[in-house]
Design a protein around this motif. Structure first.
Motif, mmCIF file in Angstrom:
data_model
loop_
_atom_site.group_PDB
_atom_site.id
_atom_site.type_symbol
_atom_site.label_atom_id
_atom_site.label_comp_id
_atom_site.label_asym_id
_atom_site.label_seq_id
_atom_site.Cartn_x
_atom_site.Cartn_y
_atom_site.Cartn_z
ATOM 1 N N THR A 144 -6.849 -80.549 45.079
ATOM 2 C CA THR A 144 -5.482 -80.503 45.564
ATOM 3 C C THR A 144 -4.873 -79.171 45.205
ATOM 4 O O THR A 144 -5.425 -78.429 44.445
ATOM 5 N N ALA A 145 -3.775 -78.905 45.784
ATOM 6 C CA ALA A 145 -2.973 -77.750 45.418
ATOM 7 C C ALA A 145 -2.281 -77.193 46.611
ATOM 8 O O ALA A 145 -2.282 -77.799 47.672
ATOM 9 N N LEU A 146 -1.735 -76.041 46.402
ATOM 10 C CA LEU A 146 -1.115 -75.294 47.468
ATOM 11 C C LEU A 146 -0.122 -76.131 48.255
ATOM 12 O O LEU A 146 -0.481 -76.928 49.091
ATOM 13 N N PHE A 202 1.454 -75.810 50.660
ATOM 14 C CA PHE A 202 1.279 -75.829 52.103
ATOM 15 C C PHE A 202 0.357 -76.972 52.513
ATOM 16 O O PHE A 202 0.643 -77.739 53.413
ATOM 17 N N THR A 203 -0.724 -77.068 51.792
ATOM 18 C CA THR A 203 -1.698 -78.107 52.063
ATOM 19 C C THR A 203 -1.033 -79.460 52.118
ATOM 20 O O THR A 203 -1.227 -80.250 53.027
ATOM 21 N N ALA A 204 -0.249 -79.692 51.092
ATOM 22 C CA ALA A 204 0.311 -81.015 50.946
ATOM 23 C C ALA A 204 1.424 -81.259 51.943
ATOM 24 O O ALA A 204 1.467 -82.283 52.616
ATOM 25 N N SER A 205 2.294 -80.285 52.077
ATOM 26 C CA SER A 205 3.496 -80.556 52.838
ATOM 27 C C SER A 205 3.275 -80.531 54.340
ATOM 28 O O SER A 205 3.951 -81.228 55.057
ATOM 29 N N LEU A 206 2.337 -79.745 54.786
ATOM 30 C CA LEU A 206 2.250 -79.583 56.225
ATOM 31 C C LEU A 206 0.923 -80.001 56.807
ATOM 32 O O LEU A 206 0.755 -81.103 57.281
ATOM 33 N N GLY A 207 -0.012 -79.089 56.729
ATOM 34 C CA GLY A 207 -1.301 -79.389 57.324
ATOM 35 C C GLY A 207 -1.858 -80.679 56.786
ATOM 36 O O GLY A 207 -2.392 -81.494 57.514
ATOM 37 N N GLY A 208 -1.700 -80.846 55.521
ATOM 38 C CA GLY A 208 -2.264 -82.016 54.865
ATOM 39 C C GLY A 208 -1.804 -83.314 55.488
ATOM 40 O O GLY A 208 -2.571 -84.255 55.621
ATOM 41 N N VAL A 209 -0.579 -83.329 55.906
ATOM 42 C CA VAL A 209 -0.046 -84.562 56.467
ATOM 43 C C VAL A 209 -0.800 -84.924 57.733
ATOM 44 O O VAL A 209 -1.289 -86.031 57.895
ATOM 45 N N TYR A 215 -4.559 -85.597 56.857
ATOM 46 C CA TYR A 215 -4.787 -86.797 56.097
ATOM 47 C C TYR A 215 -4.487 -88.018 56.953
ATOM 48 O O TYR A 215 -5.158 -89.016 56.901
#
Lengths: 137, 611
Positions: B81-83, B85-92, B95
């Motif tokens: 995990t991290a970044l 950006f990963t979590a807030s945008l693309g990750g959504v 995922y």
């Protein structure tokens, strides 16, 4: 050349070579150039490869332009923390994505990813990244 | 090219690649190939029955016990995990998609409500089509989708309209003769491409569609907003005028439209050849082809719900598709007590691709899966008798079956090209294009229909998924490039499995009329006799050795090895027999081509390492 050589087919067109384990595991006298690495997310010059299959439909979908603006901003951001100067572009992208809930969905509280993020601090994570990267290289 | 990356243009980014991508961003280190090992069980069980040298009516034996499912190596990925950006945008988004995958295992619900009648096109009327698009893509298959993606990658504001005669949104075809047949209720689920998924070799589920419908811009909206990718479905491009840059479209109800374009790609693909001999069976709704999703649905309907008792399925043709379908359908009908017969002209399945000793191996493998082989048979006619199909051959044999599947090759759909006065190839078929896949100014062709000039092997036409992906992508790139178009130099690969114990991958020219050199490790070569004795001892029915004419294998079995196909001493093709994750080596060997000693080359493939 060791090993049995058999042949079959018309005119012995098909040759079969059976070699021992020892023979086959010995070093080859043929050396091939290292495989040409298919460009990943980054091109050799450091720019973003929008054609990378790793982006899935992000760069080509209905919010492709907005995604690219935000992602570029993040990639080239020199702010601390990285990407903190891209808020506006992110909002524009999210605005677009909100129009396609079927495609981009909504944030989920039970999201494994968010949960894991909450557990781990950013600093330790970036250490992990370094560790992983050096293992690979 | 690895098994795990085979459906290259997949709609989803796998988590490990995703995290890798961000790792790259964070570290700017080069990425390592994603090495995933596909394990095959080396203990090949055998139930060898004698394969006849003449076209003789099949003697059905009891279907054998189902072979074990292929072992699946589960890919463990650490959750990195991290970044933000990963979590807030693309990750959504990503995922979410992964979650969808999970959800679909249990929610394969029928959604009839949204499915319009089969004849109706989308959009239904020509008035809803744009009058002009920047990029017109004729076809809605893999090459078309791949081109669209390349165009939109290079120009996110590009307006692309794909025109597909099919009703389904672009989907991947390889599972149509592979994984899909392991899905229950296929007859009904195949009618709903939007929710159709299949299980990959690693146990993960995957959507058949490259992208869900929300990804695409409805064609009527392409009229208003300039950018987006749309698919007109149930529409056919009947002709283009390369000079005027216009295309004529028509739907099944005869409605027509004229559409202007800036650049056009022809990716109209193939249509399966039909046999004259099965005409009566076809008219009775008993003979099928497997090319499209609707074909699969039709065939599944007939196989899964046999009219009376266990179905006997006759596969006609001994090529790649025939062999692959024979193996998956044998698995499917076994539970019903049914059986599969494969009838073909050659003396062994895949004989036109594989050297005789490996074609013999393929024959044994299919027989061990319960497929009854009828080599040297030339089908001459069919009739309907007491609810069954009677097939007759030139050799005077006849057999009664329930279902016929014609796997006798395909032909490129070139009517559009002919009407548009584009050059087509007399012998190879297809639309003639140069090395840059261009036919005329602002007209390109890609995929199965493109007859292109390969700098390495001359003029060719290739009918493989990987070729559709790569040529579509290159054509798309060249269509948006203002200058310096690139030549198509990709050597495409293909892969196939026959049951759980035999899988092969190949690249380049794979043709058994070429000279070949096969290299095998001694522990991967066994005596047929020893094996038969062992089988007899274990209580299995006694088996006769292959009759003299089919004993093209020196009485040996070949479990694992590499075969080099040669033309004028140059390696022009490489076949990996039960060897996986080595395609990148094969690709390099093919690129270099000339070698003094092929045993030395074989060493590069670690033949001694059984996985």
């Amino acid at each position: 050349m060791s090993g049995a050589v058999l042949s079959s087919g018309e005119d012995g067109r098909h040759k079969i070579l059976v070699a021992s384990k020892e023979e086959l595991s010995s070093p080859s006298s043929v050396s091939l150039p290292p495989p040409e690495a298919a460009p990943g997310l980054l091109m050799p010059d450091g720019s973003i490869n929008w054609g990378c299959p790793c982006l899935g439909g992000m760069a080509t979908g209905p919010c492709g332009s907005q995604f690219r603006d935000a992602f570029s901003c993040f990639h080239y951001s020199e702010a601390e923390p990285k990407g903190s100067d891209c808020y506006e572009k992110f909002s524009i992208m999210q605005e677009c994505m909100a129009q396609y809930p079927e495609l981009y969905g909504k944030d989920d509280e039970e999201d494994e990813l968010s949960a894991a993020i909450n557990e781990s601090g950013a600093a330790s994570v970036s250490e992990d990244f370094k560790g992983e990267a050096s293992k690979e290289s | 090219m690895l098994r795990s990356c085979i459906y290259i243009e997949g709609q989803m980014l796998r988590r490990n690649e995703f995290t890798k991508a961000f790792r790259i961003l964070a570290q700017s280190s080069s990425s390592q190939p994603d090495l995933t090992v596909l394990k095959h069980d080396p203990s090949v069980s055998s139930g060898v029955t004698s394969s006849s040298s003449q076209c003789t009516p099949p003697k059905f034996s009891q279907p054998q016990t189902p072979p074990p499912q292929p072992p699946r190596s589960t890919k463990s990925f650490t959750l990195i995990t991290a970044l933000t950006f990963t979590a807030s945008l693309g990750g959504v988004y990503l995922y979410r998609k992964m979650k969808q995958d999970k959800a679909q295992e249990v929610t394969q619900t029928d959604s009839d409500a949204k499915v319009p009648p089969a004849e109706e096109s989308i959009p239904a009327h020509s008035s809803d089509l744009p009058s002009h698009v920047q990029y017109l893509v004729v076809g809605g298959g893999t090459a078309a989708f791949s081109a669209m993606r390349a165009i939109r990658s290079a120009r996110p504001d590009a307006q692309v309209l794909m025109v597909s005669r099919e009703r389904a949104l672009p989907y991947m075809r390889p599972p149509l003769s592979k994984e899909l047949w392991r899905e229950p209720n296929l007859a009904s689920t195949a009618l709903h491409p939007d929710t159709l998924s299949f299980q990959q070799w690693n146990g993960r589920r995957r959507n058949l569609l490259y992208e869900p419908s929300a990804f695409y811009t409805p064609p009527e909206k392409l009229r208003e907003t300039a950018s987006g990718a749309g698919v007109a479905r149930g529409w056919l491009v009947t002709a283009i005028d390369p000079e005027a840059h216009t295309a004529l479209l028509e739907n099944a109800s005869g409605e027509r439209a004229t559409l202007g374009y800036d650049k056009c790609l022809i990716a109209s693909g193939l249509r399966p050849k039909r046999l004259e001999a099965t005409k009566a069976a076809t008219e009775a709704g008993r003979s099928f082809t497997v090319r499209s999703l609707s074909d699969v649905s039709e065939l599944a309907k007939r196989i899964d719900a046999p009219v009376d008792g266990a179905p006997t399925v006759c596969i006609v043709g001994g090529g790649l598709l025939g062999a692959e379908l024979a193996s998956v359908l044998a698995d499917r009908v076994r539970e019903l007590g049914g059986r599969v017969v494969q009838l073909f002209r050659e003396n062994a399945p895949l004989a036109s691709l594989l050297p005789p000793y490996l074609a013999g191996e393929a024959a044994r493998t299919l027989e061990s899966l319960g497929v009854t082989l009828m080599p040297h048979c030339d089908l001459t006619g069919s009739s309907i008798e007491d609810g069954k199909v009677r097939l007759t051959t030139a050799e005077g044999t006849s057999l009664r079956v329930d279902v016929v599947v014609e796997c006798v090759g395909s032909e490129p759909q070139v009517e559009l090209a002919r009407r548009s006065r584009l050059e087509t190839h007399d012998t190879l078929g297809g639309v003639v294009v140069n090395s840059e896949l261009q036919a005329r100014t602002d007209v390109w062709a890609a995929g199965d229909v493109a007859c292109f000039f390969d700098e390495a092997f001359g003029r060719r036409r290739v009918e493989h998924h990987d070729h559709a992906v790569a040529s579509g992508r290159l054509a798309g790139e060249n269509m948006v490039a203002l200058r310096n178009p690139k030549p198509y130099t990709h050597q495409s690969m293909f892969w196939s499995d026959l049951g759980p114990h035999l899988g092969y991958e190949a690249i380049g020219l794979i043709d058994s009329s070429l000279e070949t050199v096969g290299v095998f490790c001694e522990d991967a070569v066994r005596d047929v006799k020893t094996e038969a004795a062992a089988a007899g001892a274990s209580g299995a029915p006694s088996v006769a050795p292959a009759s003299s004419e089919t004993a093209h294998d020196n009485g040996k079995r070949y479990d694992r090895g590499v075969v080099f196909y040669l033309r004028e001493k140059r390696v022009v093709g490489v076949l990996l027999w039960n060897l996986f994750n080595r395609m990148h080596v094969a690709r390099q060997v093919l690129a270099r081509g000339e070698f003094d000693n092929l045993l030395e080359v074989a060493k590069l493939f670690s033949l001694h390492e059984d996985e």
